[in-house]
Design a protein around this motif. Structure first.
Motif, PDB file in Angstrom:
ATOM      1  N   GLN A  94       0.834  -1.195   0.000  1.00 15.14           N
ATOM      2  CA  GLN A  94       0.000   0.000   0.000  1.00 15.14           C
ATOM      3  C   GLN A  94       0.876   1.255   0.000  1.00 15.14           C
ATOM      4  O   GLN A  94       0.599   2.201  -0.743  1.00 15.14           O
ATOM      5  N   GLN A  96       3.908   1.504  -1.137  1.00 12.33           N
ATOM      6  CA  GLN A  96       4.565   1.594  -2.439  1.00 12.33           C
ATOM      7  C   GLN A  96       3.614   2.095  -3.514  1.00 12.33           C
ATOM      8  O   GLN A  96       4.001   2.895  -4.374  1.00 12.33           O
ATOM      9  N   GLN A  97       2.370   1.645  -3.474  1.00 15.32           N
ATOM     10  CA  GLN A  97       1.385   2.117  -4.447  1.00 15.32           C
ATOM     11  C   GLN A  97       1.087   3.598  -4.255  1.00 15.32           C
ATOM     12  O   GLN A  97       1.009   4.359  -5.222  1.00 15.32           O
ATOM     13  N   GLU A  98       0.927   4.005  -3.015  1.00 16.41           N
ATOM     14  CA  GLU A  98       0.655   5.405  -2.731  1.00 16.41           C
ATOM     15  C   GLU A  98       1.849   6.273  -3.158  1.00 16.41           C
ATOM     16  O   GLU A  98       1.671   7.355  -3.723  1.00 16.41           O
ATOM     17  N   TYR A  99       3.060   5.783  -2.901  1.00 11.29           N
ATOM     18  CA  TYR A  99       4.261   6.501  -3.327  1.00 11.29           C
ATOM     19  C   TYR A  99       4.287   6.647  -4.847  1.00 11.29           C
ATOM     20  O   TYR A  99       4.559   7.734  -5.363  1.00 11.29           O
ATOM     21  N   ALA A 100       3.993   5.559  -5.561  1.00 12.52           N
ATOM     22  CA  ALA A 100       4.015   5.589  -7.022  1.00 12.52           C
ATOM     23  C   ALA A 100       2.981   6.575  -7.567  1.00 12.52           C
ATOM     24  O   ALA A 100       3.266   7.315  -8.521  1.00 12.52           O
ATOM     25  N   GLN A 101       1.798   6.603  -6.966  1.00 10.46           N
ATOM     26  CA  GLN A 101       0.757   7.539  -7.417  1.00 10.46           C
ATOM     27  C   GLN A 101       1.191   8.988  -7.200  1.00 10.46           C
ATOM     28  O   GLN A 101       1.043   9.832  -8.081  1.00 10.46           O
ATOM     29  N   LYS A 102       1.719   9.255  -6.021  1.00  7.87           N
ATOM     30  CA  LYS A 102       2.147  10.630  -5.721  1.00  7.87           C
ATOM     31  C   LYS A 102       3.357  11.025  -6.569  1.00  7.87           C
ATOM     32  O   LYS A 102       3.466  12.174  -6.999  1.00  7.87           O
ATOM     33  N   LYS A 103       4.248  10.074  -6.838  1.00  4.57           N
ATOM     34  CA  LYS A 103       5.411  10.337  -7.687  1.00  4.57           C
ATOM     35  C   LYS A 103       4.954  10.672  -9.100  1.00  4.57           C
ATOM     36  O   LYS A 103       5.492  11.576  -9.756  1.00  4.57           O
ATOM     37  N   GLN A 104       3.952   9.962  -9.580  1.00  8.46           N
ATOM     38  CA  GLN A 104       3.414  10.227 -10.915  1.00  8.46           C
ATOM     39  C   GLN A 104       2.818  11.637 -10.976  1.00  8.46           C
ATOM     40  O   GLN A 104       2.992  12.351 -11.961  1.00  8.46           O
ATOM     41  N   GLN A 105       2.136  12.051  -9.915  1.00  6.99           N
ATOM     42  CA  GLN A 105       1.592  13.411  -9.872  1.00  6.99           C
ATOM     43  C   GLN A 105       2.708  14.445  -9.885  1.00  6.99           C
ATOM     44  O   GLN A 105       2.593  15.493 -10.533  1.00  6.99           O
ATOM     45  N   TYR A 108       4.193  15.226 -13.296  1.00 12.86           N
ATOM     46  CA  TYR A 108       3.404  16.091 -14.164  1.00 12.86           C
ATOM     47  C   TYR A 108       3.493  17.558 -13.720  1.00 12.86           C
ATOM     48  O   TYR A 108       2.574  18.334 -13.905  1.00 12.86           O
TER      49      TYR A 108
END
Length: 162
Positions: A94, A96-105, A108
């Motif tokens: 969880q 790691q997924q949250e980190y990946a989502q925030k990193k993607q934001q 941009y």
């Protein structure tokens, strides 16, 4: 009154002198470990447990005193440890997924947002924001991994006990 006390004392002495051992059978039925007082399958594993004598629990034990077989307790402790490990692994996923989502934001990033953050360029803003994000998630992930390592060691210790 004295007769009642004597009667209670005799009953207590009888209760203390009852059987010192209890036999439990461990079977696996449809993949589920089951414990029973009677053999529950042909491959039933016999586990012998000593009754705890309340009078002896407060007395210090010498090194030569045999220790009761705690197979059932160890088994249940190992099962709880396995559940805790699975929960910690889910927490790590969880994070790691949250980190990946925030990193993607963060990736941009626009020039306007970089300017509002006080960065000289988009790349600097991304680097700064990524470092802050990493500082937020890395300790949580590391702590969960350390807990998993500690639980794994405890599980191995319980599994190695005779």
């Amino acid at each position: 009154m004295a007769k009642l006390i004597l009667l209670l004392y005799c009953l207590g002495a009888c209760a203390v002198s009852m059987a010192n051992e209890v036999t439990v059978y461990k079977c696996t039925i449809k993949g589920v470990p089951t414990f029973s007082q009677t053999p529950c399958a042909e491959d039933a594993q016999v586990i012998t447990l000593r009754n705890v004598n309340i009078m002896q629990t407060n007395t210090p034990q010498s090194e030569n005193t045999p220790v009761a077989d705690t197979s059932v307790d160890d088994y249940l402790a190992v099962q709880q440890i396995e559940r805790d490990i699975v929960q910690l692994e889910l927490n790590i996923k969880q994070y790691q997924q949250e980190y990946a989502q925030k990193k993607q934001q963060i990736d941009y990033m626009t020039q306007d947002k970089a300017n509002r953050l006080g960065a000289s360029s988009i790349a600097n803003a991304i680097t700064t924001e990524t470092a802050a994000l990493k500082q937020r998630f890395d300790p949580q992930i590391k702590q969960a991994q350390q807990q998993i390592e500690a639980l794994t060691q405890k599980k191995q210790q319980l599994s190695q006990q005779p």
